[in-house]
Design a protein around this motif. Structure first.
Motif, mmCIF file in Angstrom:
data_model
loop_
_atom_site.group_PDB
_atom_site.id
_atom_site.type_symbol
_atom_site.label_atom_id
_atom_site.label_comp_id
_atom_site.label_asym_id
_atom_site.label_seq_id
_atom_site.Cartn_x
_atom_site.Cartn_y
_atom_site.Cartn_z
ATOM 1 N N GLY A 216 34.910 71.528 45.870
ATOM 2 C CA GLY A 216 34.299 70.285 46.295
ATOM 3 C C GLY A 216 32.886 70.119 45.789
ATOM 4 N N ASN A 217 32.080 71.174 45.910
ATOM 5 C CA ASN A 217 30.691 71.094 45.481
ATOM 6 C C ASN A 217 30.590 70.905 43.974
ATOM 7 N N ILE A 218 31.391 71.656 43.230
ATOM 8 C CA ILE A 218 31.399 71.512 41.774
ATOM 9 C C ILE A 218 31.916 70.129 41.380
ATOM 10 N N GLY A 219 32.973 69.681 42.051
ATOM 11 C CA GLY A 219 33.586 68.409 41.694
ATOM 12 C C GLY A 219 32.664 67.223 41.880
ATOM 13 N N TYR A 220 31.956 67.172 43.021
ATOM 14 C CA TYR A 220 31.099 66.002 43.231
ATOM 15 C C TYR A 220 29.909 66.021 42.290
ATOM 16 N N LYS A 221 29.415 67.226 41.949
ATOM 17 C CA LYS A 221 28.268 67.293 41.051
ATOM 18 C C LYS A 221 28.650 66.942 39.607
ATOM 19 N N ILE A 222 29.870 67.275 39.202
ATOM 20 C CA ILE A 222 30.339 66.841 37.879
ATOM 21 C C ILE A 222 30.436 65.315 37.844
ATOM 22 N N ALA A 223 31.025 64.737 38.902
ATOM 23 C CA ALA A 223 31.131 63.275 38.958
ATOM 24 C C ALA A 223 29.757 62.621 38.934
ATOM 25 N N GLN A 224 28.801 63.244 39.583
ATOM 26 C CA GLN A 224 27.445 62.696 39.657
ATOM 27 C C GLN A 224 26.696 62.858 38.341
ATOM 28 N N ARG A 225 26.698 64.063 37.795
ATOM 29 C CA ARG A 225 25.832 64.379 36.660
ATOM 30 C C ARG A 225 26.437 64.012 35.303
ATOM 31 N N ILE A 226 27.738 64.059 35.203
ATOM 32 C CA ILE A 226 28.392 63.701 33.937
ATOM 33 C C ILE A 226 29.052 62.328 34.042
ATOM 34 N N GLY A 227 29.660 62.058 35.185
ATOM 35 C CA GLY A 227 30.372 60.791 35.354
ATOM 36 C C GLY A 227 29.496 59.618 35.723
ATOM 37 N N GLY A 228 28.228 59.881 36.077
ATOM 38 C CA GLY A 228 27.318 58.788 36.397
ATOM 39 C C GLY A 228 27.493 58.187 37.776
ATOM 40 N N ALA A 229 28.224 58.866 38.653
ATOM 41 C CA ALA A 229 28.411 58.362 40.011
ATOM 42 C C ALA A 229 27.160 58.619 40.857
#
Length: 330
Positions: A277-290
């Motif tokens: 969960g922690n890795i997933g949301y940070k990928i979405a935030q930092r790479i996906g622009g969310a």
């Protein structure tokens, strides 16, 4: 405009403004919190009280109440109520008198005693301190097996998914949930999607396997959690186990989980553990622009939410609005 395509933050702000709630900020001495209180008040998102010294009134200006835990007329009543609430833990009246002077505890007591609709902290204090105060003072909601968290993920405009808002859970609190806990998290996250996004939740129980494509005890846990959640909430659109792409990409979902009511269209993603969960949301935030708002707590009797110690003024304002909307549903 399609409801799913609207900006969730604008919708939440409008809902907060339409039903003004009282939110208490426990860390009034922090300049970011002071600025956020001013912005939230000026925008009409909530009635705001800052917990801090009385001198803050001259800093934040009109329309914002100040409660000084060292001198508040609420102290005697709070001391009595807190001691009675924690007597089973051996808390004495003298100890209660000291504990209710702690800003996190004082703010939570305001919520517990019905003097505020929700509280926000964590700009200075750790997550463990913030959550501990909420659990000890406000407590779990009736029937809640645990308290968990989620991030409200706001996707960029014109994102290929079409939807703007998603719920990612649990990305901030429960480290390695059992199957029973994972099922409870799924139901809490679905309720959070209804509350904040005003959408029908479609819940994907995530794994590295889709519908038996891999075998491992970690997959078995997600399969069991899926069954438990489906039994507890048979009317909820929930399915698993699903890989991330099967959960959100229609073509992949149709291929890997044909006939699923969720695959390819999930708006609530339940991660198998805190690592994912922690890795997933940070990928979405930092790479996906969310944009990631949270961690927002779920499963409490009344709203209390945590901030990152690196939070910005905008982060705090958004959390005030989120907490206000939660308070309207409590």
């Amino acid at each position: 405009m399609d409801m799913a395509a609207r900006d969730p933050l604008a919708v939440i702000a409008a809902r907060a403004a339409a039903d003004l709630k009282h939110i208490v900020l426990s860390e009034g001495s922090d300049p970011r919190v002071q600025q956020a209180a001013r912005v939230a008040t000026d925008r009409g998102l909530a009635r705001v009280t800052l917990v801090g010294p009385a001198s803050l009134a001259g800093v934040v200006g009109p329309g914002i109440a100040i409660e000084d835990p060292e001198a508040s007329p609420l102290l005697p009543a709070f001391t009595t109520a807190f001691q009675a609430h924690r007597a089973h833990k051996g808390v004495t009246e003298a100890q209660a008198a000291q504990l209710v002077r702690q800003p996190l505890v004082f703010a939570a007591m305001m919520v517990r005693e019905g003097l505020a609709d929700g509280t926000v902290g964590g700009a200075i204090h750790t997550t463990s301190d913030t959550v501990r105060a909420a659990l000890q003072v406000i407590g779990k909601a009736k029937g809640a097996g645990l308290v968990s968290s989620f991030f409200l993920m706001v996707l960029p405009e014109d994102h290929p998914l079409g939807a703007r808002g998603m719920i990612f859970s649990d990305c901030g609190l429960v480290i390695d949930p059992s199957a029973q806990e994972l099922a409870a998290i799924a139901q809490q996250a679905a309720a959070s999607a209804r509350t904040l996004l005003d959408v029908a939740p479609k819940v994907a129980m995530l794994s590295f396997s889709s519908k038996g494509s891999a075998r491992h005890p970690a997959v078995d846990k997600v399969v069991e959690a899926t069954h438990l959640a489906q039994e507890a909430a048979p009317d909820l659109a929930l399915d698993g186990e699903l890989q991330f792409d099967a959960a959100i990409v229609p073509a992949v979902g149709a291929s890997k989980a044909a006939g699923s009511p969720v695959a390819g269209h999930a708006n609530v993603l339940v991660f198998p553990n805190l690592d994912a969960g922690n890795i997933g949301y940070k990928i979405a935030q930092r790479i996906g622009g969310a944009t990631a708002i949270g961690p927002v707590l779920q499963g409490l009797a009344k709203p209390a939410n945590d901030l990152s110690r690196g939070c910005s003024v905008d982060d705090i304002v958004q959390m005030i609005a989120v907490t206000a909307v939660q308070g309207a549903q409590a």
